[in-house]
Design an enzyme around this catalytic site. Structure first.
Site, mmCIF file in Angstrom:
data_model
loop_
_atom_site.group_PDB
_atom_site.id
_atom_site.type_symbol
_atom_site.label_atom_id
_atom_site.label_comp_id
_atom_site.label_asym_id
_atom_site.label_seq_id
_atom_site.Cartn_x
_atom_site.Cartn_y
_atom_site.Cartn_z
ATOM 1 N N ALA A 131 45.440 31.327 33.817
ATOM 2 C CA ALA A 131 44.555 30.393 33.115
ATOM 3 C C ALA A 131 43.852 31.113 31.978
ATOM 4 O O ALA A 131 43.917 32.345 31.855
ATOM 5 C CB ALA A 131 43.530 29.808 34.091
ATOM 6 N N LYS A 147 37.698 26.350 32.085
ATOM 7 C CA LYS A 147 38.854 27.132 32.542
ATOM 8 C C LYS A 147 40.042 26.190 32.667
ATOM 9 O O LYS A 147 39.991 25.194 33.408
ATOM 10 C CB LYS A 147 38.542 27.795 33.890
ATOM 11 C CG LYS A 147 39.648 28.686 34.425
ATOM 12 C CD LYS A 147 39.202 29.353 35.726
ATOM 13 C CE LYS A 147 40.272 30.273 36.286
ATOM 14 N NZ LYS A 147 39.812 30.937 37.546
ATOM 15 N N ASP A 282 37.659 39.481 44.074
ATOM 16 C CA ASP A 282 38.119 40.070 42.815
ATOM 17 C C ASP A 282 36.923 40.481 41.947
ATOM 18 O O ASP A 282 36.722 39.953 40.847
ATOM 19 C CB ASP A 282 38.984 39.045 42.075
ATOM 20 C CG ASP A 282 39.787 39.668 40.933
ATOM 21 O OD1 ASP A 282 39.985 40.896 40.958
ATOM 22 O OD2 ASP A 282 40.210 38.924 40.032
#
Length: 557
Positions: A131, A147, A282
């Site tokens: 993305a 996004k 992450d």
């Protein structure tokens, strides 16, 4: 798009073979020439395979970049020389041209983005493999970040996952290595997380949950999600700004205490792991910002991990056991988390864990980047790779997050070890008292004492002895079984070596035939569905697939 997906599947399979071949050759060397020759060749073979995989991943982009990043965290599965090559992969790709992205936005909203938003910047803030993010302004003047999934990414992800499923399935059934590490469970964990990242509405829910979990923590924040503006493939949330967490000089110039910031970062993860059972998997520097006053801001909730209540309790027990130097508690936690294989000798395991805990304590004062810290990492990797430990798939992303955090914390507080910072954060979060050994380590400063040097020397000896303790029962069992079956021989005959060569050669033939069979099957299926007048060729390819698969099932003797 289907033709592109088919070609991509074949290229992914080729990458999988690049990883599988070193395993086969190493098995051959181990059988014929022993462990020493295999160990010498392992570094060269895996280094070459790692470089090939990295080059292929950079070329293919998409999900394969994430596969490389995922494999780089699996030190329990792969040697360090391989994971180090993949550790440099960055998920940064060229942006999608605006006209193509505009079509996706119009399909999601039913109208052009220009008529819906007060402002929409055609140039992305960031572009990744799945993305990209654009700045925009809502009609009421609210600044937001949008996004948007890359057009066609769902089809390419499906193609990649099909190829990876085949590779994991083949390794699980045809190699002892694949059976030992339950690669299908690892694949399922990766596939679930990858599909999770494509679900923008799911990410909106995860972001809202994370924000709620930290609603009473004044030094942690997350952007507000605009559910009314979120669609399949499009996520709209509050646009946040701040300083990058990996720029300590700029942070200090703005009056932010980076050591306090490191402590807050680690404490926030203690809460995620132990209290919430829901964590950001992450935390790379692009997903963490620091605002005035030292507030941590998390962004990008595509990759989130979860822990069951049992796992949370086990993690808590593990942390408290280390803090209080309670080896029995740490051993119980390791077993509860499934980190050792069934049948492992508990006494030998406890001795191995005692070595690990003492080594950690002996290096409390070693800052990241120092030789002592690197020695510790090398010993721990060797220890972990040689003993009957297994990293459960559900803990893979937890380990990945901790690895990233170690790098960030090391930059924020370079004069203090990651372990001492982690211990301090754990003590504050858990509200417990540390053992005398840990209290001493925390107050000694950065110069290792002679006693710590002795602990490290003792640790190296325990590492060697620990291998003997854990491997001896298996070797005895194998020797007794061979003696009972009348197969105990002094290995000076050539016939056993020839049999092993024929056996491994047969396995190579079966794997090769299976891969060709899969390629023929996929090619034939695609031609049958899309080839028009090429259906005769499709039947021919199916015939080739049948022959290849029969060769795999019934190899030549």
């Amino acid at each position: 798009m289907q033709a592109k997906a088919f070609v991509r599947t074949l290229r992914v399979l080729r990458l999988s073979i690049a990883v599988a071949l070193p395993l086969i050759w190493l098995a051959l060397l181990r059988r014929l020439r022993g462990e020493t020759a295999a160990a010498q060749a392992q570094k060269r073979l895996y280094g070459r395979a790692g470089r090939r995989f990295r080059a292929g991943a950079v070329q293919l982009q998409g999900l394969i970049i994430k596969v490389g990043q995922f494999l780089s965290t699996r030190v329990d599965l792969l040697p360090e020389v391989f994971t180090r090559e993949l550790g440099t992969l960055q998920d940064v790709v060229p942006a999608v041209p605006w006209p193509r992205l505009q079509e996706r936005l119009q399909k999601a909203y039913g109208v052009s983005p220009e008529s819906l938003f007060q402002f929409f910047d055609e140039t992305p803030i960031a572009a990744a493999s799945l993305a990209q993010v654009h700045a925009a302004t809502l009609p009421d003047g609210q600044s937001v970040a949008v996004k948007v999934l890359r057009p066609g990414i769902e089809t390419l992800v499906d193609a990649d996952l099909r190829a990876l499923h085949f590779a994991a399935h083949a390794a699980s059934h045809w190699t002892s290595w694949g059976k030992r590490y339950d690669l299908m469970a690892v694949y399922e964990e990766f596939a679930q997380t990858s599909r999770q990242e494509l679900d923008m509405q799911g990410e909106a829910s995860r972001a809202a949950r994370f924000r709620e979990n930290f609603s009473t923590t004044r030094w942690v924040n997350a952007p507000l999600v605009y559910d009314a503006w979120t669609r399949p493939g499009v996520l709209v949330m509050e646009r946040v700004s701040g300083l990058r967490i990996d720029d300590p000089e700029t942070l200090r110039a703005h009056g932010i205490d980076t050591q306090v910031l490191a402590n807050h970062l680690l404490r926030s993860y203690m809460k995620q792991f132990i209290e919430d059972g829901f964590y950001h998997a992450d935390p790379h520097p692009g997903n963490l910002f620091v605002q005035e006053g030292g507030t941590l801001v998390y962004v990008d909730f595509g990759m989130m991990g979860t822990l069951t209540d049992q796992d949370r309790l086990a993690v808590r027990k593990f942390a408290m056991g280390v803090l209080q130097r309670d080896v029995d508690a740490v051993t119980d936690a390791v077993i509860d988390m499934g980190l050792v294989r069934p049948g492992t000798d508990r006494i030998a395991l406890s001795k191995a864990i005692a070595f690990a805990v003492d080594t950690v304590l002996g290096l409390q004062s070693a800052p990241p980047g120092s030789q002592a810290f690197q020695d510790f990492l090398d010993e721990m990797e060797d220890f972990f790779y040689s003993h009957p430990f297994q990293l459960q798939a559900r803990f893979t992303f937890l380990g990945r997050a901790m690895g990233i955090l170690a790098g960030i914390v090391g930059a924020l507080s370079p004069n203090q070890s990651f372990f001492s910072l982690l211990v301090d954060a754990a003590l504050r979060f858990l509200g417990v008292s540390a053992s005398p050994e840990i209290n001493r380590m925390l107050t000694e400063g950065e110069d290792p004492s002679p006693s710590q040097e002795r602990v490290r020397a003792l640790g190296r000896r325990l590492l060697q002895q620990g291998r003997a303790w854990l491997e001896a029962p298996l070797r005895q069992e194998q020797q007794l079984a061979s003696l009972h079956q009348g197969k105990w021989r002094i290995p000076v005959e050539s016939e056993p070596l020839q049999r092993e060569m024929r056996h491994i050669g047969s396995r190579v033939d079966r794997l090769t035939a299976s891969l060709w069979g899969a390629a023929f099957l996929l090619a034939g299926s695609w031609l049958y569905a899309n080839g028009g007048g090429d259906q005769a060729l499709a039947y021919g390819l199916w015939g080739g697939a049948a022959v290849a698969l029969l060769m795999a099932i019934f190899p030549r003797r």
